[in-house]
Design an enzyme around this catalytic site. Structure first.
Site, PDB file in Angstrom:
ATOM      1  N   LYS A  33       0.850  -1.204   0.000  1.00  0.00           N
ATOM      2  CA  LYS A  33       0.000   0.000   0.000  1.00  0.00           C
ATOM      3  C   LYS A  33       0.887   1.256   0.000  1.00  0.00           C
ATOM      4  O   LYS A  33       2.088   1.177   0.305  1.00  0.00           O
ATOM      5  CB  LYS A  33      -0.911  -0.015   1.232  1.00  0.00           C
ATOM      6  CG  LYS A  33      -0.171   0.098   2.556  1.00  0.00           C
ATOM      7  CD  LYS A  33      -1.088  -0.187   3.739  1.00  0.00           C
ATOM      8  CE  LYS A  33      -0.338  -0.052   5.052  1.00  0.00           C
ATOM      9  NZ  LYS A  33      -1.048  -0.725   6.156  1.00  0.00           N
ATOM     10  N   TYR A 252      18.102  29.109   8.316  1.00  0.00           N
ATOM     11  CA  TYR A 252      16.858  29.756   8.760  1.00  0.00           C
ATOM     12  C   TYR A 252      16.745  29.739  10.266  1.00  0.00           C
ATOM     13  O   TYR A 252      17.042  28.726  10.916  1.00  0.00           O
ATOM     14  CB  TYR A 252      15.650  29.026   8.174  1.00  0.00           C
ATOM     15  CG  TYR A 252      15.387  29.347   6.725  1.00  0.00           C
ATOM     16  CD1 TYR A 252      15.067  30.635   6.316  1.00  0.00           C
ATOM     17  CD2 TYR A 252      15.432  28.330   5.771  1.00  0.00           C
ATOM     18  CE1 TYR A 252      14.813  30.916   4.984  1.00  0.00           C
ATOM     19  CE2 TYR A 252      15.173  28.598   4.437  1.00  0.00           C
ATOM     20  CZ  TYR A 252      14.861  29.896   4.048  1.00  0.00           C
ATOM     21  OH  TYR A 252      14.605  30.163   2.746  1.00  0.00           O
TER      22      TYR A 252
END
Ligand SMILES: *Cc1c(COP(=O)(O)O)cnc(C)c1O
Length: 354
Positions: A33, A252
């Site tokens: 899946k 950042y």
């Protein structure tokens, strides 16, 4: 070409399948899946096709994709039909469907089957997500078994805590399942990866192997005790470098400050590639096979690593996870689980190793 590469070692996938099949003893579904946990469902199913007893996916479109790519082995839909229109596709593509609630059961029996269905009847033995409660299970079983629309019923359940230490929950679920199945014949399927490795009493007619099939220890160990090898390896290269003086920020938010003079390498990989943004400084990476660490915040397309050893240079390979850095180590540092990281590998260039 951007050097970020997601290698899928299909040879390891096959070895892992054969190992898990030996552990489980009986038939084993390869759970593919979510695009085979990010590894590529069609490629993985094709690589396993000659040795696998069957496959499992979440929903009908995932199964049709496999059928259209030559997969003829049994395919189980773990969520069953999500809409009544899907029974026609289940019938046409010869899929095995889970039935986990009364609505699904009634819709299945209302459908006019061309050939009798194989149903995996799911019990809620304690996870409380889907499945019939133990006290309703026999009635659901009887409704299906008395219908001429159903050829075969496999009794199943799913564990909530098979990958956790000493909760007692798995033993309790096994007991609830066995008690509610008394007197109902037919095949059974209860083991996921963690259960088949840790609880031999879960070895029934069909196992369902997901995470361990991809070579990841379901107990989140950084070094597994089982004979499984990681199928996915994510690597990139250093494409820029600089030396920063002590007490300089990187990236950042200026979340990291150098303590000493530091050579910083910039790696072509970021959170847009599925590498978790919340990965903190000090998380391991391997540069040319030697362990180093992430420093500063992960950006969208790049990240920064410590090149503290002067031998590292532009063009050197950086393994984000795979052989030296186990993905469980990354997941643990990032505060997530390996399943999520694997499923997010959608951008890196794929290389399938046979
Ligand atoms: C995904 C899934 C599995 C596989 O679980 P792993 O822990 O990855 O082995 C087994 N059974 C069901 C019902 C699932 O949804």
């Amino acid at each position: 070409m951007r050097p970020l590469v997601c290698e899928i070692r299909l040879n390891y996938l096959r070895e892992n399948y054969l190992y898990l099949k030996k552990v489980h003893g009986n038939k084993l579904l390869a759970v593919v899946k979510a695009n085979a946990y990010g590894h590529g469902a069609v490629q993985c199913a094709q690589a396993l096709h000659d040795i696998a007893d069957g496959f499992a996916v979440a929903f009908v479109q995932e199964a049709i994709e496999l059928r259209e790519n030559g997969i003829t082995k049994p395919i189980v839909l773990l969520e069953g039909a999500l809409e009544t229109t899907e029974y026609a596709e289940i019938d046409k593509y010869d899929l095995w469907t889970v039935v986990h609630n009364q609505t699904q059961l009634e819709n299945l029996l209302a459908y006019n089957w061309q050939k009798p269905a194989t149903v995996w009847l799911k019990m809620d033995s304690g996870m409380h997500r889907v499945g019939f409660f133990p006290h309703n299970f026999a009635a659901a079983y009887t409704a299906l078994s008395q219908s001429n629309k159903v050829a075969n019923i496999v009794k199943m359940t799913h564990f909530a805590c098979a990958d956790e230490d000493e909760t007692g929950m798995t033993e309790m679920q096994i007991e609830a399942f066995d008690l509610a199945c008394e007197g109902l014949d037919g095949e059974e399927s209860i083991a996921n990866s963690a259960a088949m490795l840790r609880f031999p009493e879960t070895h029934r007619d069909w196992g369902r192997a997901g995470l361990a099939l991809y070579g990841i220890d379901p107990m989140s160990k950084f070094e597994t005790e089982y004979a499984i090898k990681p199928v996915m390896r994510l690597s990139s290269k250093i494409f820029s470098e600089r030396v920063l003086q002590p007490h300089e920020p990187i990236g950042y938010g200026a979340s990291f400050y150098t303590k000493r003079s530091t050579r910083v390498g910039v790696v072509a990989c970021g959170y847009a590639d599925g590498y978790p943004r919340c990965t903190p400084s000090d998380t391991p990476v391997a540069i040319n096979g030697a362990r180093s660490r992430v420093i500063g915040r992960v950006s969208m397309d790049m990240m920064t690593v410590d090149l503290h050893d002067n031998h590292f240079k532009i063009g050197d390979e950086v393994e984000l996870f795979g052989d030296v850095v186990n993905i469980n180590e990354l997941a643990s540092a990032a505060g997530t689980i390996t399943y999520e990281i694997l499923c997010n590998m959608k951008r890196a260039k794929r290389i399938y190793v046979k």
